[in-house]
Design a protein around this motif. Sequence first.
Motif, PDB file in Angstrom:
ATOM      1  N   UNK A   1       0.825  -1.203   0.000  1.00 34.98           N
ATOM      2  CA  UNK A   1       0.000   0.000   0.000  1.00 34.98           C
ATOM      3  C   UNK A   1       0.859   1.253   0.000  1.00 34.98           C
ATOM      4  N   UNK A   2       1.942   1.233   0.769  1.00 32.51           N
ATOM      5  CA  UNK A   2       2.825   2.400   0.822  1.00 32.51           C
ATOM      6  C   UNK A   2       3.521   2.636  -0.512  1.00 32.51           C
ATOM      7  N   UNK A   3       4.000   1.572  -1.142  1.00 29.98           N
ATOM      8  CA  UNK A   3       4.672   1.721  -2.436  1.00 29.98           C
ATOM      9  C   UNK A   3       3.709   2.282  -3.487  1.00 29.98           C
ATOM     10  N   UNK A   4       2.507   1.732  -3.526  1.00 30.45           N
ATOM     11  CA  UNK A   4       1.522   2.197  -4.506  1.00 30.45           C
ATOM     12  C   UNK A   4       1.126   3.646  -4.252  1.00 30.45           C
ATOM     13  N   UNK A   5       0.959   4.007  -2.992  1.00 33.19           N
ATOM     14  CA  UNK A   5       0.529   5.373  -2.669  1.00 33.19           C
ATOM     15  C   UNK A   5       1.626   6.385  -2.975  1.00 33.19           C
ATOM     16  N   UNK A   6       2.888   6.031  -2.750  1.00 31.20           N
ATOM     17  CA  UNK A   6       3.977   6.959  -3.059  1.00 31.20           C
ATOM     18  C   UNK A   6       4.122   7.157  -4.565  1.00 31.20           C
ATOM     19  N   UNK A   7       3.886   6.098  -5.332  1.00 35.95           N
ATOM     20  CA  UNK A   7       3.890   6.257  -6.786  1.00 35.95           C
ATOM     21  C   UNK A   7       2.734   7.148  -7.242  1.00 35.95           C
ATOM     22  N   UNK A   8       1.585   6.959  -6.606  1.00 39.07           N
ATOM     23  CA  UNK A   8       0.409   7.748  -6.976  1.00 39.07           C
ATOM     24  C   UNK A   8       0.557   9.217  -6.606  1.00 39.07           C
ATOM     25  N   UNK A   9       1.267   9.499  -5.521  1.00 35.25           N
ATOM     26  CA  UNK A   9       1.424  10.887  -5.075  1.00 35.25           C
ATOM     27  C   UNK A   9       2.645  11.560  -5.694  1.00 35.25           C
ATOM     28  N   UNK A  10       3.464  10.777  -6.410  1.00 36.51           N
ATOM     29  CA  UNK A  10       4.742  11.286  -6.914  1.00 36.51           C
ATOM     30  C   UNK A  10       4.635  12.546  -7.749  1.00 36.51           C
ATOM     31  N   UNK A  11       3.621  12.629  -8.624  1.00 36.98           N
ATOM     32  CA  UNK A  11       3.486  13.791  -9.501  1.00 36.98           C
ATOM     33  C   UNK A  11       3.188  15.059  -8.709  1.00 36.98           C
ATOM     34  N   UNK A  12       2.612  14.911  -7.514  1.00 38.87           N
ATOM     35  CA  UNK A  12       2.273  16.082  -6.712  1.00 38.87           C
ATOM     36  C   UNK A  12       3.511  16.766  -6.135  1.00 38.87           C
ATOM     37  N   UNK A  13       4.626  16.072  -6.106  1.00 36.52           N
ATOM     38  CA  UNK A  13       5.867  16.706  -5.666  1.00 36.52           C
ATOM     39  C   UNK A  13       6.174  17.934  -6.522  1.00 36.52           C
ATOM     40  N   UNK A  14       5.765  17.869  -7.785  1.00 36.40           N
ATOM     41  CA  UNK A  14       5.980  18.995  -8.699  1.00 36.40           C
ATOM     42  C   UNK A  14       4.730  19.853  -8.827  1.00 36.40           C
ATOM     43  N   UNK A  15       3.592  19.199  -9.105  1.00 35.34           N
ATOM     44  CA  UNK A  15       2.380  19.947  -9.460  1.00 35.34           C
ATOM     45  C   UNK A  15       1.817  20.759  -8.313  1.00 35.34           C
ATOM     46  N   UNK A  16       2.101  20.388  -7.052  1.00 33.24           N
ATOM     47  CA  UNK A  16       1.526  21.143  -5.932  1.00 33.24           C
ATOM     48  C   UNK A  16       1.978  22.595  -5.947  1.00 33.24           C
ATOM     49  N   UNK A  17       3.145  22.878  -6.500  1.00 27.79           N
ATOM     50  CA  UNK A  17       3.692  24.234  -6.473  1.00 27.79           C
ATOM     51  C   UNK A  17       3.167  25.115  -7.596  1.00 27.79           C
ATOM     52  N   UNK A  18       2.533  24.499  -8.612  1.00 25.87           N
ATOM     53  CA  UNK A  18       2.135  25.276  -9.790  1.00 25.87           C
ATOM     54  C   UNK A  18       0.727  24.937 -10.265  1.00 25.87           C
ATOM     55  N   UNK A  19      -0.073  24.306  -9.412  1.00 28.11           N
ATOM     56  CA  UNK A  19      -1.382  23.834  -9.844  1.00 28.11           C
ATOM     57  C   UNK A  19      -2.279  24.969 -10.339  1.00 28.11           C
ATOM     58  N   UNK A  20      -2.140  26.146  -9.773  1.00 30.43           N
ATOM     59  CA  UNK A  20      -2.985  27.274 -10.165  1.00 30.43           C
ATOM     60  C   UNK A  20      -2.754  27.693 -11.613  1.00 30.43           C
ATOM     61  N   UNK A  21      -1.626  27.307 -12.185  1.00 35.61           N
ATOM     62  CA  UNK A  21      -1.322  27.704 -13.561  1.00 35.61           C
ATOM     63  C   UNK A  21      -2.310  27.117 -14.561  1.00 35.61           C
ATOM     64  N   UNK A  22      -2.959  26.015 -14.221  1.00 35.12           N
ATOM     65  CA  UNK A  22      -3.954  25.447 -15.133  1.00 35.12           C
ATOM     66  C   UNK A  22      -5.155  26.380 -15.287  1.00 35.12           C
ATOM     67  N   UNK A  23      -5.431  27.185 -14.259  1.00 35.29           N
ATOM     68  CA  UNK A  23      -6.530  28.155 -14.371  1.00 35.29           C
ATOM     69  C   UNK A  23      -6.128  29.326 -15.267  1.00 35.29           C
ATOM     70  N   UNK A  24      -4.843  29.574 -15.375  1.00 34.06           N
ATOM     71  CA  UNK A  24      -4.361  30.627 -16.281  1.00 34.06           C
ATOM     72  C   UNK A  24      -4.769  30.308 -17.719  1.00 34.06           C
ATOM     73  N   UNK A  25      -4.668  29.041 -18.101  1.00 34.75           N
ATOM     74  CA  UNK A  25      -5.049  28.657 -19.455  1.00 34.75           C
ATOM     75  C   UNK A  25      -6.530  28.925 -19.713  1.00 34.75           C
ATOM     76  N   UNK A  26      -7.358  28.753 -18.674  1.00 34.47           N
ATOM     77  CA  UNK A  26      -8.801  28.957 -18.827  1.00 34.47           C
ATOM     78  C   UNK A  26      -9.137  30.434 -18.966  1.00 34.47           C
ATOM     79  N   UNK A  27      -8.618  31.274 -18.062  1.00 29.93           N
ATOM     80  CA  UNK A  27      -9.011  32.690 -18.085  1.00 29.93           C
ATOM     81  C   UNK A  27      -8.459  33.408 -19.314  1.00 29.93           C
ATOM     82  N   UNK A  28      -7.307  32.954 -19.822  1.00 26.11           N
ATOM     83  CA  UNK A  28      -6.748  33.580 -21.025  1.00 26.11           C
ATOM     84  C   UNK A  28      -7.289  32.946 -22.305  1.00 26.11           C
TER      85      UNK A  28
END
Length: 511
Positions: free
Chosen positions: A345-372
């Motif tokens: 369970x720990x191995x699977x969960x760490x793989x599943x959360x891995x992308x958030x190591x990067x995306x958590x810092x810039x997630x709001x940028x996806x809304x930039x694409x919408x408003x522009x």
Amino acid sequence: MDKKRLAINMAAQLLAFAVNMGISFFLAPIIEAQMANTYGFVTLANQFVLYAQIVVSALNTMASRFVTIHIHRGEEKEAGEYFSSVFFGNVIMAGIFLLPALVIVIFMGNLPFLHVPADALHDVQLLWAFVFLNFFLSIIMSIYSVSTYAMNRLDLTSIRSMYADILRIIFLFGTFLLWRPALWLVGAASLISTCYTAFWNRRYTRQLLPGITVRRQDFRWKKVWELISLGAWNSLTRLGQQLLDGVDILLSGALILDESASMTMLSLAKMVPTAISSLMGTVVGVFNPQITIAYAEGDKEKLVDIIKSCNRILIFIMSIPIAFLTAYGRDFYALWQPTKDPDMLQRLSLLAVGVLYVSMSIQVLYHVFIITKKVKWNSLVVLGSGICSSLLSLILLSKTDLGVACFPLSSMLTGVLRNMIFTPIYAARCLEIRWNRFYSDIFLGFASIGTITVLGLLSRMIVPIHSWIILLLTGVVMGPLALLVNFFVILRKQERNMVIGMVRSRLKGEA
């Protein structure tokens, strides 16, 4: 930026989120204990609805953007036409999806891509029927949630969402006590919760936007087509994201020999990462109205300032659960699911959360694409990464003995590459600012997660965790310490004032 309103919205959203997640994590082990290897069907039902929502989102994704911008520009008639057009468009879409939903529910036992144990077939059929009904109601009434978004009063919907979750758990506990636990009760509880939320969203629309209402004469096919032509790209984005995050549950049930057990294992392992991702969406959602309003007002400097503040607030909040999962995940799973393999369970969960190591810092940028309204390239890149992830999963499944781990591993690899190479650069281009403006936030996030993870591993070495009490006490000590580190290292003065305002608003009971 209205820091007081932002703080109140944030506090209300986080409180509602905490109640929702608490209910979900408390409910999962109860269902799994009563009906072994069946909880995966709850997740799978919701995944099927998400695929339908991908199509619906072509109309709905841009609705908040257009209604909010026209209201703040004083163009109420135009806003009303978008409002009515979206409502009737959703009614039409609900009618279109009714037939395939009936086919899936009625002929579930004969579907080649879904293997339901014979003794659970009736229960799963009822579950999916309620899930589909909940979907139809939620899309028809979704436009009414625009009012609190447009007027930046997300605190109102957050509180009602919390009450709806409490109503859901009261219903579940009451029925579980009166009858034997059943999967379909989970679907029925969600439908009741959605009815409650829809009632209050409609009421808030009358209060906050008295000049906006559903009128048949305001329906415009032209508006529907305008929203769909832009929203279709966001549907492609969601499809790509679903290929990254959601298709693994379906494939694990269809392609791996121990079908329901593997599907349930992956579903349980993804609950914490999904909760963290939902928390991230909650935090970003608080900033979205102010970002949209700033764009409508044409204040570029204010817009970029809000985005940078959101990035830092995201790091301040999100790095802690990600780091805690990294440090204490195995101990948590051993206590939460004692009949399952905690290491897997720990191995699977760490793989599943891995992308958030990067995306958590810039997630709001996806809304930039919408408003522009520059959603095309982002949609194509996300869809492409989703297709690559699915193909890589199939290759790894056939060429290696990784088993169910192939799916979250593939998703993590493609997601990290996309968020490191494309997202920050293209968002900067859309805003017409320096191309590397957001990379400092990504590296700041790495530093925060790394620091807190090291602190957690050290504390785990000093105080081994063998019970819920020790785990909770560890969280009581390490949680505030991690917040303190992030408060002074990650946040600037303006974000510190925002956090202080959020705490004060909750202590005073503001809404």
